[in-house]
Design a protein around this motif. Sequence first.
Motif, PDB file in Angstrom:
ATOM      1  N   THR A   1       0.830  -1.212   0.000  1.00  0.00           N
ATOM      2  CA  THR A   1       0.000   0.000   0.000  1.00  0.00           C
ATOM      3  C   THR A   1       0.859   1.254   0.000  1.00  0.00           C
ATOM      4  O   THR A   1       1.831   1.340   0.736  1.00  0.00           O
ATOM      5  CB  THR A   1      -0.918   0.032   1.251  1.00  0.00           C
ATOM      6  OG1 THR A   1      -1.667  -1.157   1.291  1.00  0.00           O
ATOM      7  CG2 THR A   1      -1.861   1.231   1.217  1.00  0.00           C
TER       8      THR A   1
ATOM      9  N   ARG B   1      -2.903   0.453  -4.048  1.00  0.00           N
ATOM     10  CA  ARG B   1      -2.864  -0.784  -3.279  1.00  0.00           C
ATOM     11  C   ARG B   1      -2.868  -1.960  -4.246  1.00  0.00           C
ATOM     12  O   ARG B   1      -3.613  -1.951  -5.231  1.00  0.00           O
ATOM     13  CB  ARG B   1      -4.113  -0.832  -2.399  1.00  0.00           C
ATOM     14  CG  ARG B   1      -4.014  -1.742  -1.229  1.00  0.00           C
ATOM     15  CD  ARG B   1      -5.276  -1.785  -0.396  1.00  0.00           C
ATOM     16  NE  ARG B   1      -5.503  -0.623   0.429  1.00  0.00           N
ATOM     17  CZ  ARG B   1      -6.579   0.156   0.354  1.00  0.00           C
ATOM     18  NH1 ARG B   1      -7.507  -0.085  -0.530  1.00  0.00           N
ATOM     19  NH2 ARG B   1      -6.724   1.179   1.158  1.00  0.00           N
TER      20      ARG B   1
ATOM     21  N   ASP C   1      -0.074   5.100   0.585  1.00  0.00           N
ATOM     22  CA  ASP C   1      -1.178   6.008   0.907  1.00  0.00           C
ATOM     23  C   ASP C   1      -0.898   7.363   0.267  1.00  0.00           C
ATOM     24  O   ASP C   1       0.169   7.930   0.465  1.00  0.00           O
ATOM     25  CB  ASP C   1      -1.269   6.146   2.437  1.00  0.00           C
ATOM     26  CG  ASP C   1      -2.557   6.801   2.880  1.00  0.00           C
ATOM     27  OD1 ASP C   1      -3.194   7.475   2.052  1.00  0.00           O
ATOM     28  OD2 ASP C   1      -2.925   6.639   4.054  1.00  0.00           O
TER      29      ASP C   1
ATOM     30  N   ALA D   1      -5.516   5.490  -2.125  1.00  0.00           N
ATOM     31  CA  ALA D   1      -4.248   4.764  -1.960  1.00  0.00           C
ATOM     32  C   ALA D   1      -3.997   3.918  -3.195  1.00  0.00           C
ATOM     33  O   ALA D   1      -4.938   3.495  -3.874  1.00  0.00           O
ATOM     34  CB  ALA D   1      -4.315   3.869  -0.727  1.00  0.00           C
TER      35      ALA D   1
END
Length: 397
Positions: free
Chosen positions: A171, A264, A173, A262
């Motif tokens: 991830t 991801r 962010d 995000a």
Amino acid sequence: MLTIVGGGLVGLSLALALAPLNIPINIIEKHPEPGADAKVRSIALAHGAMTIYRTLGLEAALMPLVAPIMRVHVSLQKTFAKTYIEASEQGLPALGYVINVAELRRVLWEALLAYPHIELLAPEQVLGLTEQQGGWLLHLQRGTPIATRLVIVADGADSGIAKLLNIRTQTQDYLQYALVANVTTSVKPQGIAYERFSASGPVALLPQVDGTMALVWALAASERADWQQADKATLITKLQTLIPGQVGRIQDISAIMTYPLALRKIDTHTLPHLLFLGNAARTMHPIAAQGFNLAMRDIAHLVDAIASVDSQEQIGKAEWLSQYWKTREKDEDRTLTFTDSLIKIFQKDNYPVTCLRQLGMQTLQLSPTLKRLFGLYTTGNLGRLPKLMRGIQPWNT
Ligand SMILES: Cc1cc2nc3c(=O)[nH]c(=O)nc-3n(C[C@H](O)[C@H](O)[C@H](O)COP(=O)(O)OP(=O)(O)OC[C@H]3O[C@@H](n4cnc5c(N)ncnc54)[C@H](O)[C@@H]3O)c2cc1C
């Protein structure tokens, strides 16, 4: 038997695309009705995604609900840097089509009711799953467990199934939220979509079928609470400074919704007899409108793979699934990189970067090759096109 966990846009679209193959399918969905956010939010379907729906026979149901995008206008706030991408340059009737998420979900859901071999289990939830010989056993909240040869996990961002299977996620962010709303502007959209990179974050405005524009503003996470609590007049005043002059004055704004942003991606897209698709597999920044369009390409390629098996026994086997994913991972990587690069290039607000950004925009305006690449992402016509994206029904070939 094939089971789709999650009846969001991806799960429902996949089921429809597979429907003519006559394989029994269960779709398990927690919420039979769309949430409040889906009623506010619209999505830009690339030309390629719309071709898939056309090939599946949904054109008549969808056309009254979509606003075609004939031109995308990309600009940089406080500079003269800008570029256009035109449908005519791409040789297409439209670059894409904007549709409300709840409306699209309703059309897909209703279309599925015509297929007796597809069962929509809703409200129902997968609470756990156990691997077994040749497939999985899915444990449900209400019904008895379901044994299935292939599980397609389309349970959305932060996939609960990935967590149950201890699959890790990478991830990054963005520390941003997407603020989504519908705005009424003094100049009507007339088929033009706007992408504007501003010091307060990128803003997209998409034309809608009712004459309003769908607004997506990616704002800093630290500002989210302020704008959530702001009254209508304050919000309109702020947004007016961010949007291009061509759309005129903002006259009204709907309720707003916010979404954390995000990049991801899960570490493992396939396990034996199990595949992750859509937001369950990855999420990306919405500025380039790629998330769902990428999933639609995955779906069309999966239909090709399933339609071309010699025997149904093959479907879901580890080698078969990893072979399928090998054909898809390059598209995923390229799309994630393209979206992430757009955010990185335009996010900093210092002088050298501003110069580069201006240069970038002018280059985009000047270079047919770069512009063509941008156009390819906008239309979704990337790489080797699967049959559904070429208007061919894979089950008839
Ligand atoms: C602001 C914003 C704008 C965007 N704009 C665009 C755009 O213009 N173009 C584009 O291509 N993409 C866009 N996207 C991305 C796009 O919205 C997503 O890619 C897409 O909606 C993902 O759909 P999904 O079906 O994978 O996930 P979801 O829509 O989240 O669906 C998952 C479903 O699974 C169900 N579920 C979850 N867990 C379980 C369980 N255990 N059992 C049963 N059911 C379960 C949920 O109830 C839900 O219905 C945008 C995203 C955002 C945030």
